[in-house]
Motif scaffolding. Structure first.
Motif, PDB file in Angstrom:
ATOM      1  N   ALA A 183     -10.933   2.728   2.304  1.00  0.00           N
ATOM      2  CA  ALA A 183      -9.694   1.986   2.522  1.00  0.00           C
ATOM      3  C   ALA A 183      -9.823   0.553   2.026  1.00  0.00           C
ATOM      4  N   LEU A 184     -10.983  -0.043   2.203  1.00  0.00           N
ATOM      5  CA  LEU A 184     -11.203  -1.420   1.765  1.00  0.00           C
ATOM      6  C   LEU A 184     -11.211  -1.530   0.240  1.00  0.00           C
ATOM      7  N   GLN A 185     -11.567  -0.437  -0.426  1.00  0.00           N
ATOM      8  CA  GLN A 185     -11.646  -0.454  -1.893  1.00  0.00           C
ATOM      9  C   GLN A 185     -10.316  -0.140  -2.561  1.00  0.00           C
ATOM     10  N   CYS A 186      -9.395   0.465  -1.805  1.00  0.00           N
ATOM     11  CA  CYS A 186      -8.132   0.909  -2.402  1.00  0.00           C
ATOM     12  C   CYS A 186      -7.061  -0.161  -2.285  1.00  0.00           C
ATOM     13  N   GLN A 187      -6.250  -0.277  -3.310  1.00  0.00           N
ATOM     14  CA  GLN A 187      -5.079  -1.153  -3.291  1.00  0.00           C
ATOM     15  C   GLN A 187      -3.843  -0.310  -3.563  1.00  0.00           C
ATOM     16  N   THR A 188      -2.746  -0.682  -2.972  1.00  0.00           N
ATOM     17  CA  THR A 188      -1.506   0.077  -3.108  1.00  0.00           C
ATOM     18  C   THR A 188      -0.691  -0.444  -4.279  1.00  0.00           C
ATOM     19  N   THR A 189      -0.061   0.474  -5.005  1.00  0.00           N
ATOM     20  CA  THR A 189       0.753   0.074  -6.147  1.00  0.00           C
ATOM     21  C   THR A 189       2.025  -0.615  -5.686  1.00  0.00           C
ATOM     22  N   SER A 190       2.605  -1.413  -6.576  1.00  0.00           N
ATOM     23  CA  SER A 190       3.845  -2.130  -6.249  1.00  0.00           C
ATOM     24  C   SER A 190       4.957  -1.176  -5.896  1.00  0.00           C
ATOM     25  N   GLU A 191       5.008  -0.018  -6.570  1.00  0.00           N
ATOM     26  CA  GLU A 191       6.077   0.949  -6.332  1.00  0.00           C
ATOM     27  C   GLU A 191       6.010   1.491  -4.908  1.00  0.00           C
ATOM     28  N   LYS A 192       4.782   1.850  -4.471  1.00  0.00           N
ATOM     29  CA  LYS A 192       4.634   2.371  -3.126  1.00  0.00           C
ATOM     30  C   LYS A 192       4.930   1.304  -2.082  1.00  0.00           C
ATOM     31  N   GLN A 193       4.508   0.055  -2.356  1.00  0.00           N
ATOM     32  CA  GLN A 193       4.786  -1.043  -1.434  1.00  0.00           C
ATOM     33  C   GLN A 193       6.293  -1.232  -1.279  1.00  0.00           C
ATOM     34  N   SER A 194       7.013  -1.134  -2.397  1.00  0.00           N
ATOM     35  CA  SER A 194       8.461  -1.304  -2.353  1.00  0.00           C
ATOM     36  C   SER A 194       9.102  -0.256  -1.454  1.00  0.00           C
ATOM     37  N   ASP A 195       8.638   0.989  -1.548  1.00  0.00           N
ATOM     38  CA  ASP A 195       9.167   2.056  -0.701  1.00  0.00           C
ATOM     39  C   ASP A 195       8.876   1.801   0.776  1.00  0.00           C
ATOM     40  N   LEU A 196       7.691   1.268   1.038  1.00  0.00           N
ATOM     41  CA  LEU A 196       7.300   1.010   2.413  1.00  0.00           C
ATOM     42  C   LEU A 196       8.252   0.032   3.102  1.00  0.00           C
ATOM     43  N   TRP A 197       8.619  -1.022   2.386  1.00  0.00           N
ATOM     44  CA  TRP A 197       9.420  -2.082   2.974  1.00  0.00           C
ATOM     45  C   TRP A 197      10.927  -1.818   2.909  1.00  0.00           C
ATOM     46  N   MET A 198      11.310  -0.707   2.297  1.00  0.00           N
ATOM     47  CA  MET A 198      12.729  -0.401   2.175  1.00  0.00           C
ATOM     48  C   MET A 198      13.348  -0.188   3.561  1.00  0.00           C
ATOM     49  N   PRO A 199      14.434  -0.898   3.901  1.00  0.00           N
ATOM     50  CA  PRO A 199      15.076  -0.689   5.210  1.00  0.00           C
ATOM     51  C   PRO A 199      15.586   0.736   5.346  1.00  0.00           C
ATOM     52  N   LEU A 200      15.783   1.158   6.555  1.00  0.00           N
ATOM     53  CA  LEU A 200      16.323   2.496   6.794  1.00  0.00           C
ATOM     54  C   LEU A 200      17.752   2.601   6.266  1.00  0.00           C
ATOM     55  N   ALA A 201      18.042   3.718   5.644  1.00  0.00           N
ATOM     56  CA  ALA A 201      19.421   3.981   5.233  1.00  0.00           C
ATOM     57  C   ALA A 201      20.261   4.256   6.480  1.00  0.00           C
ATOM     58  N   TYR A 202      21.553   4.008   6.375  1.00  0.00           N
ATOM     59  CA  TYR A 202      22.452   4.287   7.493  1.00  0.00           C
ATOM     60  C   TYR A 202      22.405   5.782   7.817  1.00  0.00           C
ATOM     61  N   GLN A 203      22.242   6.116   9.100  1.00  0.00           N
ATOM     62  CA  GLN A 203      22.055   7.509   9.501  1.00  0.00           C
ATOM     63  C   GLN A 203      23.285   8.106  10.186  1.00  0.00           C
ATOM     64  N   GLY A 204      24.412   7.397  10.096  1.00  0.00           N
ATOM     65  CA  GLY A 204      25.630   7.951  10.672  1.00  0.00           C
ATOM     66  C   GLY A 204      25.849   7.593  12.125  1.00  0.00           C
ATOM     67  N   TRP A 205      24.984   6.742  12.686  1.00  0.00           N
ATOM     68  CA  TRP A 205      25.123   6.330  14.076  1.00  0.00           C
ATOM     69  C   TRP A 205      25.158   4.806  14.148  1.00  0.00           C
ATOM     70  N   LYS A 206      25.923   4.268  15.070  1.00  0.00           N
ATOM     71  CA  LYS A 206      26.003   2.818  15.248  1.00  0.00           C
ATOM     72  C   LYS A 206      26.073   2.500  16.747  1.00  0.00           C
ATOM     73  N   PRO A 207      25.693   1.267  17.133  1.00  0.00           N
ATOM     74  CA  PRO A 207      25.802   0.883  18.540  1.00  0.00           C
ATOM     75  C   PRO A 207      27.232   1.045  19.026  1.00  0.00           C
ATOM     76  N   GLY A 249      -0.096   3.010   3.100  1.00  0.00           N
ATOM     77  CA  GLY A 249       0.145   2.201   1.917  1.00  0.00           C
ATOM     78  C   GLY A 249       0.114   0.706   2.123  1.00  0.00           C
ATOM     79  N   PHE A 250      -0.074   0.235   3.351  1.00  0.00           N
ATOM     80  CA  PHE A 250      -0.201  -1.197   3.577  1.00  0.00           C
ATOM     81  C   PHE A 250      -1.586  -1.654   3.131  1.00  0.00           C
ATOM     82  N   ASP A 251      -1.671  -2.878   2.632  1.00  0.00           N
ATOM     83  CA  ASP A 251      -2.973  -3.344   2.129  1.00  0.00           C
ATOM     84  C   ASP A 251      -3.244  -4.781   2.559  1.00  0.00           C
ATOM     85  N   ASN A 252      -4.220  -5.415   1.908  1.00  0.00           N
ATOM     86  CA  ASN A 252      -4.654  -6.736   2.369  1.00  0.00           C
ATOM     87  C   ASN A 252      -3.664  -7.857   2.050  1.00  0.00           C
ATOM     88  N   SER A 253      -2.539  -7.534   1.437  1.00  0.00           N
ATOM     89  CA  SER A 253      -1.479  -8.523   1.256  1.00  0.00           C
ATOM     90  C   SER A 253      -0.417  -8.422   2.349  1.00  0.00           C
TER      91      SER A 253
END
Length: 508
Positions: A54-78, A360-364
């Motif tokens: 895990a310490l040797q691996c770094q995550t690609t920018s594409e995977k990082q982007s997916d990780l931080w993507m907010p949840l899509a609207y799921q049809g429910w609201k407060p 996919g989270f890394d040292n950044s």
């Protein structure tokens, strides 16, 4: 006093075993005197092969982007329908609640207390928060929650007062602690029905002008409750309960420093620190993960799992169980392997770090550690910090002056963690519990990304000592695809505080 156990020295072992071999010298033990079982140097990493990869691996920018993507609207609201004001002209009396547990258990009990007051047509006295035997915090409701906002938000639903009138001022915690009192209901059943309250509490309240329920926690059913009462539960939890201003202000300051490390410069005073951040703070800039790491001695002892500390650790935790729970929590009948296969062992800092790295989270990655004192101290956290060097907590982010109002107050510290966690881009908890349940529900309500660790899967993976990093990572990603905020509808007997849809939310 701290006792450090260094791999097999007889003196160290004897110091740890001394209170167990000679219990008469240490009985009775107060919670404070348990310091003889304080953290010693944590064992070496239990998953060193995975950690090295895990310490040797770094995550690609594409995977990082997916990780931080907010949840899509799921049809429910407060959606909490406000019924027209139907407060009767006169209440049946006053209802007092004495709430046990930690902050998040008390939070849910407060909401239940509001509903019980509605059922009884009673005037609710601001609930009394018992001092937890583990956390030893005497903070009151008014120390933690904005009481005026609470009363005003619910004024059309329930009559609420800060204190009893003079004629009933005798009804105190001390009064009920000294003898059996007819105005106290001591044995309210867990998940009691509305009819139980009408049959058993209302007559007491009508006779004495007041009824006091102690203890009060998990004392109201989730099933077969009228829709308006479920909505009131939701309103109390998601709208009426907000923290006092100084908790919110400190929480906002911490969130700002996590999102923009340059705002920390006036406190840190280190150009080297800022240079390091600017170099590592690449992907997910301005975003952070809140990690609730419930790995204190209380959790470790209660689980009865093996955390790699050897016989001395097992004996110390067994003694802790005896002192704190006095035989109510026993040594487990299951082996450590069986407990892990069942997903019943809290994740260590090392294990939650490997989970995050595999996702996919890394040292950044900016990581906020929402945690009480970690069992094993900094030595136990070191592997997690090696994976996430930009990890912060209340102490590293706030000045001593900022922390002064919450220092030594477990409930206020937990409130800050709750506030920061609610404002994080992603929340993950290292073990199920009241904080996990409350946060999952609150973030579901606002459609925020929350990663729920698959405890049974993780237990099985960590038992496999030959598993390669690629296989581990593939199993983690696959096993958590649908555990990152997907709305799950509340089932019978489940809590609306954890599963707010459909009772607290609407489709559309």
């Amino acid at each position: 006093m701290r006792v450090y156990h260094r791999g097999g020295t007889m003196a160290g072992c004897f110091l740890l075993l001394f209170p167990i071999l000679f219990p008469s010298l240490f009985t009775p033990l107060s919670h404070a005197s348990l310091s003889v079982f304080s953290e010693w140097n944590a064992p070496k990493p239990r998953h060193s092969r995975l950690l090295k990869s895990a310490l040797q691996c770094q995550t690609t920018s594409e995977k990082q982007s997916d990780l931080w993507m907010p949840l899509a609207y799921q049809g429910w609201k407060p959606c909490i329908e406000s019924a027209a004001s139907n407060l009767p002209e006169k209440s049946e009396g006053y209802i007092q609640m004495f709430l046990d547990g930690g902050l998040n258990q008390q939070r849910m009990a407060i909401c239940d207390a509001v509903v019980v007051a509605k059922i009884l047509n009673a005037t609710l006295v601001i609930p009394y928060l018992e001092v937890n035997p583990v956390w030893q915090d005497s903070s009151t409701f008014m120390d933690i929650f904005d009481v005026d906002h609470f009363i005003n938000a619910l004024k059309d639903d329930v009559a609420i007062v800060k204190e009893l009138p003079d004629g009933l001022s005798w009804s105190t915690r001390e009064y009920y602690a000294t003898a059996i009192r007819p105005s106290r209901i001591k044995r309210a059943p867990v998940h009691a029905s509305t009819n139980w309250y009408l049959d058993n509490v209302l007559p007491v309240m009508q006779s004495y002008g007041i009824a006091a329920i102690a203890p009060f926690s998990h004392r109201l059913t989730f099933d077969n409750l009228p829709k308006n009462l479920q909505h009131l539960r939701c309103k109390a939890n998601f709208q009426a309960l907000v923290f006092v201003p100084h908790i919110r202000h400190l929480g906002d300051a911490l969130v700002n420093r996590l999102r923009d490390p340059s705002t920390k410069s006036n406190m840190v005073g280190s150009s080297n620190y800022l240079r390091e951040v600017s170099e590592k703070y690449k992907q997910g800039a301005g975003k952070f993960v809140a990690l609730h790491l419930r790995f204190d001695k209380d959790m470790a002892a209660h689980s009865a799992c093996d955390f790699g500390g050897g016989k001395a650790e097992k004996l110390a935790l067994a003694k802790y169980r005896q002192v704190i729970w006095q035989g109510r929590v026993l040594n487990s009948q299951f082996t450590d392997e069986e407990l892990r296969n069942q997903g019943r062992c809290p994740l260590t800092p090392e294990e939650i770090g490997l989970l995050l790295a595999a996702l996919g989270f890394d040292n950044s990655t900016r990581l906020y550690l929402a945690s009480h004192k970690v069992y094993g101290g900094e030595a136990r956290i070191s592997t997690l910090r090696s994976l996430f060097p930009l990890m912060e907590d209340k102490k590293s982010l706030a000045s001593s002056d900022e922390r002064a109002l919450i220092k030594g107050k477990a409930s206020l510290l937990a409130a800050v963690d709750y506030y920061v966690s609610m404002h994080s881009d992603i929340f993950v908890s290292a073990s199920p519990g009241n904080m996990h349940n409350a946060m999952v529900g609150h973030r579901t309500y606002y459609n925020l990304k929350t990663i729920r660790p698959n405890m049974a899967l993780l237990g099985q993976l960590y038992l496999n000592k030959t598993l390669s990093w690629p296989d581990f990572r593939e199993a983690i990603v696959e096993g958590h695809k649908n555990r990152q905020g997907k709305i799950r509808l509340c089932k019978p007997k489940q809590s609306v505080y954890t599963y707010p849809a459909p009772d607290c939310m609407c489709q559309g």
